[in-house]
Design a protein around this motif. Structure first.
Motif: not given
Ligand code: HEM
Ligand SMILES: *[C@@H]1O[C@H](CO)[C@@H](O)[C@H](O)[C@H]1NC(C)=O
Ligand SMILES: *[C@@H]1O[C@H](CO)[C@@H](O)[C@H](O)[C@H]1NC(C)=O
Ligand SMILES: *[C@@H]1O[C@H](CO)[C@@H](O)[C@H](O)[C@H]1NC(C)=O
Ligand SMILES: *[C@@H]1O[C@H](CO)[C@@H](O)[C@H](O)[C@H]1NC(C)=O
Length: 328
Positions: A199-208, A226-234, A239-247
Motif C-alpha cells: 500500500f501507499a499513503q495518499c499524500f505520495l500520489f495525491k497531486s496526480r 481508476f482516477l474516480q476510485s482514487l479520488q474517493t479513497q483520497c 485529512s486524507s493524507d495518510t489514508n492507504l491505497a493499494p499499489l
C-alpha cells in the motif's frame, strides 16, 4: 545440491560481464549456514508465515525493508539500527518515517535464531531471507538466496534521504539511483514489480488526482475509472493524507504480474510507477512482463539477488549483531 550450484555459477557469470561487484557477490554462498545453523531457513520461514497469518500486508513491508536496507550503503542491516550513541537511525529518514514497518517481525526471528544458533546469523541475512520468503508466501517465485552478509557498524540517515527513490522523481532520476548501485534499467522495471503487493499513503500520489504539475487538473495518463476510485479513497483535503491505497488495486495481496497490466491501462498508483511507460525501453519490458508472468518471476529472482548483493560486507568486515537494533 546440483541445481543450487548451477544457479550460483549463473549469478556470478551474469554479474561478471555487467558489474564490478562480482568479487563480493561470489563470496556469498547458498550453503553458508548449513553447518552453523541448519534450521535457519525453517526458522525464518516460520517467522514470516506467522506474521502474514496476522497481517497479509507484512509480505510487502518486509520486501520493502530489504530494498531500503540495500539501496543505502549496501545490504548491511543498517536500516534496522535504532537511534543510539553514535547512530542516527535511518528509520527516521523521510522515506522511512511513519512508513517502514516490519521491524518487530525481524526482531522476533532474530530472537528465535539467537536461541537456536547464538551470534551466528547476521541481521542483513535475516532480512534477505525474510524478503524472499515474503515474495514466495505471497504467491511469487521461490528465490534461492546466497548468504554470508555481515552487519554494518554504522547507519546513514543522510544517505537514506538522498538515495532512496522518491515517487515524485522522473524516470531518469530513478534510473540514476539504481545504476549508481550497479543495477540496470531492466532491474528498475523488474524490481518495480514489487509494487504488485502493498500500500501507499495518499499524500505520495495525491497531486496526480487533483492538481498535476500545478495544472489544476488530474494526471492525464490516469484512466478515468481508476482516477474516480482514487479520488474517493483520497479526498482532496489534508485529512486524507495518510489514508492507504493499494499499489495494485486488482490483486492487492498477490505477488503476480498484474502490476504491469495495470500500467498499460493507466492504473499505476505512483507517478514513479506510471513513469515506466514514458520510455520506449521500459514500456516494452512492461508489455513483455504483462504478457509473460513466468518471465517476470524468473527475472525478478535474478534482480532480487542482484539487489541483495549490493555492497555486502563479508569475511571479517562488520559484525554479527546480537540484537538487530543495536551494535554489539
Ligand atoms: C522505483 C523506485 C521506487 C519508488 C519511487 C518507490 C516508492 C514507494 C512508495 C512511495 C511507497 C509507499 C510508502 C508509503 O506509503 O509510506 C512504496 C511502497 C512499497 N515499495 Fe516501493 N518504491 C520503489 C521501488 C521499490 C522496490 C525496488 C521495491 C522492492 C524490491 C519496492 C517495494 C515496495 C513495497 C513492497 C511497498 C509496499 C510496502 C507496504 O505496504 O508496507 N519498491 N514504494
Ligand atoms: C497483527 O497485526 C496488527 C496490524 O495489522 C498489529 O498491530 C499487531 O501487533 C499484530 N499482532 C501480532 C501478534 O503480531
Ligand atoms: C533530477 O535530477 C537532477 C540532477 O541530479 C536534479 O537537478 C533534479 O532536481 C532531479 N529532479 C527531481 C524531481 O528530483
Ligand atoms: C486495467 O487492467 C486491469 C488488469 O488487467 C483490469 O483489471 C482493469 O479493469 C483495467 N482498468 C481499466 C480502466 O481498463
Ligand atoms: C519511441 O517511441 C515513439 C512512439 O511512442 C517513436 O516515435 C520513437 O521513434 C521511438 N524511439 C525509438 C528510439 O525507438
Amino acid at each position: 545440491m546440483e541445481p543450487i550450484v548451477f544457479f550460483q555459477r549463473l549469478v556470478c557469470t551474469v554479474l561478471l560481464v555487467t558489474a564490478p561487484m562480482v568479487m563480493v557477490t561470489c563470496q556469498l554462498d547458498y550453503m553458508y549456514y548449513v553447518r552453523s545453523c541448519p534450521n535457519l531457513a525453517r526458522i525464518v520461514r516460520y517467522g514470516v508465515a506467522s506474521a502474514l497469518s496476522n497481517d497479509t500486508r507484512m509480505a510487502a513491508s518486509l520486501l520493502r525493508l530489504h530494498f531500503h536496507d540495500c539501496i543505502v550503503n549496501g545490504c548491511d542491516g543498517s536500516l534496522l539500527l535504532d537511534d543510539n550513541d553514535g547512530i542516527k537511525s535511518e528509520k527516521n529518514a523521510l522515506p522511512n518515517q511513519n512508513s517502514a514497518r516490519g521491524f518487530e517481525v525481524i526482531d522476533s526471528i532474530k530472537a528465535n535464531l539467537e536461541k537456536a544458533c547464538p551470534s551466528t546469523v547476521s541481521c542483513s541475512d535475516i532480512l534477505a531471507l525474510a524478503s524472499r520468503d515474503a515474495v514466495y508466501l505471497a504467491g511469487g517465485p521461490f528465490v534461492p538466496m546466497p548468504l554470508g552478509r555481515r552487519d554494518g557498524r554504522s547507519a546513514s540517515i543522510d544517505g537514506a534521504n538522498r538515495q532512496i527513490p522518491s515517487p515524485f522523481e522522473p524516470l531518469d532520476n530513478l534510473t540514476a539511483k539504481f545504476t549508481s548501485k550497479g543495477l540496470s534499467l531492466k532491474d528498475v522495471v523488474v524490481l518495480s514489480g514489487a509494487h504488485t503487493i502493498g500500500f501507499a499513503q495518499c499524500f505520495l500520489f495525491k497531486s496526480r488526482l487533483f492538481n498535476f504539475g500545478g495544472s489544476g487538473k488530474p494526471d492525464p495518463t490516469l484512466s478515468e475509472s481508476f482516477l474516480q476510485s482514487l479520488q474517493t479513497q483520497c479526498p482532496n483535503q489534508d485529512s486524507s493524507d495518510t489514508n492507504l491505497a493499494p499499489l495494485d488495486g486488482v490483486t492487492t495481496t498477490r505477488f503476480d504480474n498484474v502490476y504491469y497490466r495495470n500500467l498499460l491501462n493507466g492504473s499505476g498508483l505512483l507517478g514513479s510507477d506510471q513513469a515506466l511507460m514514458t520510455d520506449n525501453t521500459t514500456s516494452s519490458l512492461v508489455l513483455y512482463y504483462s504478457q509473460y508472468p513466468y518471465a517476470f518471476y524468473r527475472d525478478f529472482g535474478v534482480s532480487l539477488v542482484k539487489m541483495a548483493n549490493i555492497g555486502v560486507l563479508t569475511g571479517s568486515d562488520g559484525e554479527i549483531r546480537k540484537s538487530c537494533r543495536l551494535l554489539n
